[in-house]
Write a protein that holds these residues in place. Sequence first.
Motif, PDB file in Angstrom:
ATOM      1  N   GLU A   1      -3.058   6.620   9.306  1.00 42.05           N
ATOM      2  CA  GLU A   1      -1.665   6.224   9.084  1.00 42.05           C
ATOM      3  C   GLU A   1      -1.247   6.417   7.621  1.00 42.05           C
ATOM      4  O   GLU A   1      -2.012   6.101   6.705  1.00 42.05           O
ATOM      5  N   GLU A   2      -0.002   6.865   7.470  1.00 40.62           N
ATOM      6  CA  GLU A   2       0.543   7.098   6.128  1.00 40.62           C
ATOM      7  C   GLU A   2       0.556   5.820   5.285  1.00 40.62           C
ATOM      8  O   GLU A   2       0.313   5.839   4.088  1.00 40.62           O
ATOM      9  N   GLN A   3       0.853   4.693   5.931  1.00 35.26           N
ATOM     10  CA  GLN A   3       0.941   3.443   5.174  1.00 35.26           C
ATOM     11  C   GLN A   3      -0.396   3.069   4.535  1.00 35.26           C
ATOM     12  O   GLN A   3      -0.417   2.349   3.536  1.00 35.26           O
TER      13      GLN A   3
ATOM     14  N   ARG B   1      -0.701   5.109   1.383  1.00 31.47           N
ATOM     15  CA  ARG B   1       0.208   4.569   0.366  1.00 31.47           C
ATOM     16  C   ARG B   1      -0.406   3.369  -0.371  1.00 31.47           C
ATOM     17  O   ARG B   1       0.121   2.921  -1.385  1.00 31.47           O
TER      18      ARG B   1
ATOM     19  N   GLU C   1       0.886   4.569  -4.248  1.00 30.03           N
ATOM     20  CA  GLU C   1       2.033   3.750  -3.829  1.00 30.03           C
ATOM     21  C   GLU C   1       3.361   4.490  -3.896  1.00 30.03           C
ATOM     22  O   GLU C   1       4.237   4.310  -3.062  1.00 30.03           O
TER      23      GLU C   1
ATOM     24  N   GLU D   1       6.175   7.480  -3.765  1.00 27.71           N
ATOM     25  CA  GLU D   1       6.439   8.557  -2.817  1.00 27.71           C
ATOM     26  C   GLU D   1       5.870   9.851  -3.381  1.00 27.71           C
ATOM     27  O   GLU D   1       5.972  10.131  -4.567  1.00 27.71           O
ATOM     28  N   GLY D   2       5.280  10.654  -2.519  1.00 33.89           N
ATOM     29  CA  GLY D   2       4.743  11.927  -2.986  1.00 33.89           C
ATOM     30  C   GLY D   2       4.632  12.880  -1.812  1.00 33.89           C
ATOM     31  O   GLY D   2       5.035  12.559  -0.693  1.00 33.89           O
ATOM     32  N   GLU D   3       4.092  14.036  -2.110  1.00 35.41           N
ATOM     33  CA  GLU D   3       3.933  15.053  -1.067  1.00 35.41           C
ATOM     34  C   GLU D   3       2.885  14.570  -0.061  1.00 35.41           C
ATOM     35  O   GLU D   3       1.761  14.243  -0.417  1.00 35.41           O
ATOM     36  N   VAL D   4       3.284  14.493   1.205  1.00 30.71           N
ATOM     37  CA  VAL D   4       2.389  14.031   2.264  1.00 30.71           C
ATOM     38  C   VAL D   4       2.204  15.170   3.258  1.00 30.71           C
ATOM     39  O   VAL D   4       3.174  15.800   3.660  1.00 30.71           O
TER      40      VAL D   4
ATOM     41  N   ASN E   1       1.037  16.032   7.005  1.00 30.57           N
ATOM     42  CA  ASN E   1       0.683  15.518   8.321  1.00 30.57           C
ATOM     43  C   ASN E   1      -0.050  16.614   9.082  1.00 30.57           C
ATOM     44  O   ASN E   1       0.536  17.650   9.389  1.00 30.57           O
TER      45      ASN E   1
ATOM     46  N   ASP F   1      -0.639  17.428  12.122  1.00 30.33           N
ATOM     47  CA  ASP F   1      -0.145  16.976  13.428  1.00 30.33           C
ATOM     48  C   ASP F   1      -0.353  17.991  14.543  1.00 30.33           C
ATOM     49  O   ASP F   1      -0.254  17.645  15.711  1.00 30.33           O
TER      50      ASP F   1
END
Lengths: 314, 230
Positions: A279-281, A284, A288, A290-293, A295, A297
């Motif tokens: 999970e992204e959270q 984080r 903490e 925001e940055g390049e994420v 996925n 998927d």
Amino acid sequence: MCGIAGRIVGGNGVLGRNLVDLMDAQEHRGADSTGFAIYGPIRDNGYVLRGMGFDKTKIDSDLADFENVLRDNGSDYLNNPDILTDENAHYCFRMEISDPKELIAWVHDADMLSDRIEVQSCGRSLEIIKDIGGASAVADKHNVRDMVGTHGLGHARLATESSVLPNASHPFWARPFSDVAIVHNGQITDYFTWRKKLERKGYRFLTGNDSELIAVWVSDQMKSGLTMQQALTNSISSIDGVFTYMIANTDGIGFAKDRFAMKPLVVMDRKGDLAMATEEQAVRRIFEDEGEVTNYDGPSMTALWGVGNRSIAA
Amino acid sequence: MSEYIIDVGKRHIKEINEEIQEAAKQGKEIHVVNTLSRHNLGVGLPAGAKLTFEGSVGYYCGGLNVGANIEIERNAGWACGEGMSKGHITIGGYCGMSCGAAMMGGTIHVKGDAGPRCGVAMKGGTIVVEGKIGYQSGFMAHSGRIIALGGAGASCADALWEGEVWVAGEVESLGVDVNVLEPTSEEVAEVDAILDPLGLTDSSRNWRKMVSGQRLWYFESREASAWLMI
């Protein structure tokens, strides 16, 4: 539903603390058991072992027998084993041993005692810590937060296919190869077919957990001389079920995802300082802002991340 | 009217959602900050509510929406807008797996790409994706319309029941039991009427409209192979 995580420490992060944070954020995905694979400083010789015995009233006789097997294989304790007990029936150990004459032969012999005392990791660098309970409970008991290293894996288990037993927790060691560990999120649907095939080849399964199959299957691929990338790619067409699993060795971390793309993986990569999780959270908790994420998927995906300037594909 | 700021941080999600609901009831315009990609933010929002989320959100954001207008600045996790029946959700970046799952009405507008199984089991409403829709998008949708302006991943429109998947751009591969149709000019006008208020009309698009081949409506043992999805 399980949660997995990986971390490659590029900056000032503390590996143990970061992995505990990643798993604490995903505890709602499964709190039956939690485990960590920590890659610490690499020894030139000797191995560190982690594992557990199943009856704490028999520690002395277990260790005596274990020591005999070590000596038969030309190895010995380098110092007194650390033993950890609590209210549970099982006990956990950490040992440092000198090199056995032949690692594979020693693992084979040591596994003859695995109904009483089970080696759960063997490495120049790798230590697998796993136990029943949530991230904080396991971290407190085993002092995981203070462990240092370059990279590692984490796992939170919600037992869906087999019993909640301390040794059925992840990560799984790809015995008998030192320093290889896997964590898995999903279900393997052709577990029994594969297990029978691999047992006929002489591999031992120590639990009823379907994820253990991935570790054993990877061992078999390594024995055939395949690279981690080849093993990851092969697993997608060879193993049936839903999975996102991660595999680590001293050089880095790789992952593979099934053809149906059921289980997520989120990665934040800051110039080799990496956090990966279901999970992204959770990611984080490490980064903490925001940055390049990324996925991961899509179906049938693989990836490899090396530690520092070590190349993992070679 | 000034914005009502709600700080998410590490607070319990129930407490945050109660604060959102209360502010929505009072007709405040809500700006949610410090989201940390947390799950279940803004679920079950009432009609008329107006919310913006700073940054990225986790799973199920805007789920069960019954008429709120929700704007997410960056990315959304799994199942954004799941089960919504009315309202409008805008996602500024990437929208994760199962966007608009089982939604019944309203509109979801994704400015980036969408993950796998976008619009899975949707029963109505519209999903507009400016980028590419992921693997197996529209899987088992019963009704409604998915409109992708930047192509589609593999197994597109797999096992559609009814409903439509519209794609401009490359389609990696089709799913099981898909009919690809050339839309009529009336149908294109209908889609353009959806895109127009979003500022996305473009007459040069080469549309493909995917609908159910209806072979999977009834099980035929001699066609059993068609039921093997992968």
